[in-house]
Write a protein that holds these residues in place. Structure first.
Motif, PDB file in Angstrom:
ATOM      1  N   GLN A  69       0.823  -1.212   0.000  1.00 43.96           N
ATOM      2  CA  GLN A  69       0.000   0.000   0.000  1.00 43.96           C
ATOM      3  C   GLN A  69       0.862   1.270   0.000  1.00 43.96           C
ATOM      4  N   TRP A  73       0.454   4.617  -2.391  1.00 41.84           N
ATOM      5  CA  TRP A  73       0.317   6.001  -1.895  1.00 41.84           C
ATOM      6  C   TRP A  73       1.398   6.897  -2.490  1.00 41.84           C
ATOM      7  N   TRP A 205      -8.862  -3.914   7.218  1.00 46.29           N
ATOM      8  CA  TRP A 205      -8.568  -2.514   7.549  1.00 46.29           C
ATOM      9  C   TRP A 205      -7.065  -2.298   7.692  1.00 46.29           C
ATOM     10  N   SER A 209      -4.668   0.099   5.451  1.00 45.44           N
ATOM     11  CA  SER A 209      -3.918   1.178   6.107  1.00 45.44           C
ATOM     12  C   SER A 209      -2.412   1.008   5.944  1.00 45.44           C
TER      13      SER A 209
END
Ligand code: UDP
Length: 251
Positions: A69, A73, A205, A209
């Motif tokens: 992730q 980003w 989640w 994150s």
């Protein structure tokens, strides 16, 4: 099939969604293309020095996927967006479904005997009608590697998932690609440990994150604390440096 490429910290990623990876794979199973995929997480990314084997492996791969992730980003902050994270473990399931739908077979290579057979049972139970051409542990010597590759070819598998950890799995794939006779190969790291139930996967989640590494680390602290302390720090420093340089270039 060509996709837009996006350079992040020296690695050229394909800006693809999991669905597009499946579109490419459908073409490959139909005989129109073939190759290995590379899924690059932050640990692999920071270890990828210019001219290194892993760098060359990704350059020669059919698709280079962002398996982290924080990489996704960073790509957005740098204005070269990657649409989503595509992980090896998710591909094991989605490509197995595709194989079943197309009447093709998969091979599982990696982890200990008990773990890889449990993974194979889990997949067969979950994906009814899936043909598993073979499953084999990932603990063999360099001198046995060629025999293993020939066994895989004899199995007639169309897709192989190799879960022997980086860079062992990538070295095996690049050296024996021509022998394997598969249309698609995917390095999947510790995925069989999760599929077999030996390890748990982080809740959704935490994955979203960017905390999946933390969840893995608390399950195997002795092996992973040092790895993540080093690679997360290097990734953060390099990401911040790149972002500052990007702002300056734009200004
Ligand atoms: N493994 C293997 N052969 C070896 C060493 C490791 O098959 O010689 C397997 C191990 O059992 C585990 C996986 O490789 O299933 C380790 O993956 P790791 O978590 O290191 O991979 P990563 O996801 O970090 O690339």
């Amino acid at each position: 099939m060509r996709f837009t490429r996006s350079e992040i910290l020296g690695c050229e990623f394909d800006a693809v969604t999991q669905r597009q990876v499946l579109d490419w794979s459908r073409e490959a199973l139909a005989g129109r293309c073939s190759g290995w995929l590379s899924s690059v997480n932050t640990a692999i990314l920071v270890g990828m020095k210019p001219g290194s084997f892993l760098k060359e492996f990704t350059q020669r791969s059919a698709l280079t996927l962002a398996d982290g992730q924080p990489i996704v980003w960073l790509s957005h902050l740098l204005g070269r967006p990657l649409p989503e994270r595509v992980t090896g473990i998710d591909l094991v399931e989605s490509l197995s479904r595709l194989a079943r739908d197309q009447g093709k077979s998969v091979y599982l290579l990696g982890a200990k005997d008990e773990i890889v057979s449990k993974s194979s049972e889990h997949l067969s139970a979950k994906i009814e009608g899936l043909k598993i051409a073979g499953a084999r542990n990932g603990y063999f010597s360099d001198s046995e590697a060629e025999t293993v590759a020939r066994e895989i070819r004899r199995s007639g598998a169309d897709i192989i998932f190799v879960g022997m950890g980086a860079p062992r799995q990538e070295l095996f794939l690049s050296k024996y690609w021509d022998t394997l006779g598969v249309r698609i190969a995917v390095p999947v790291g510790g995925s069989f440990d999760v599929l077999s139930g030996l390890r748990k996967r982080a809740p959704q989640w935490m994955q979203a994150s960017g905390l999946e590494w933390f969840y893995r680390m608390i399950q195997e602290p002795r092996r992973l604390v040092k790895r993540y302390a080093v690679t997360n720090t290097v990734f953060t420093v390099r990401a911040v440096t790149e972002l500052v340089a990007h702002r300056f270039r734009r200004a």
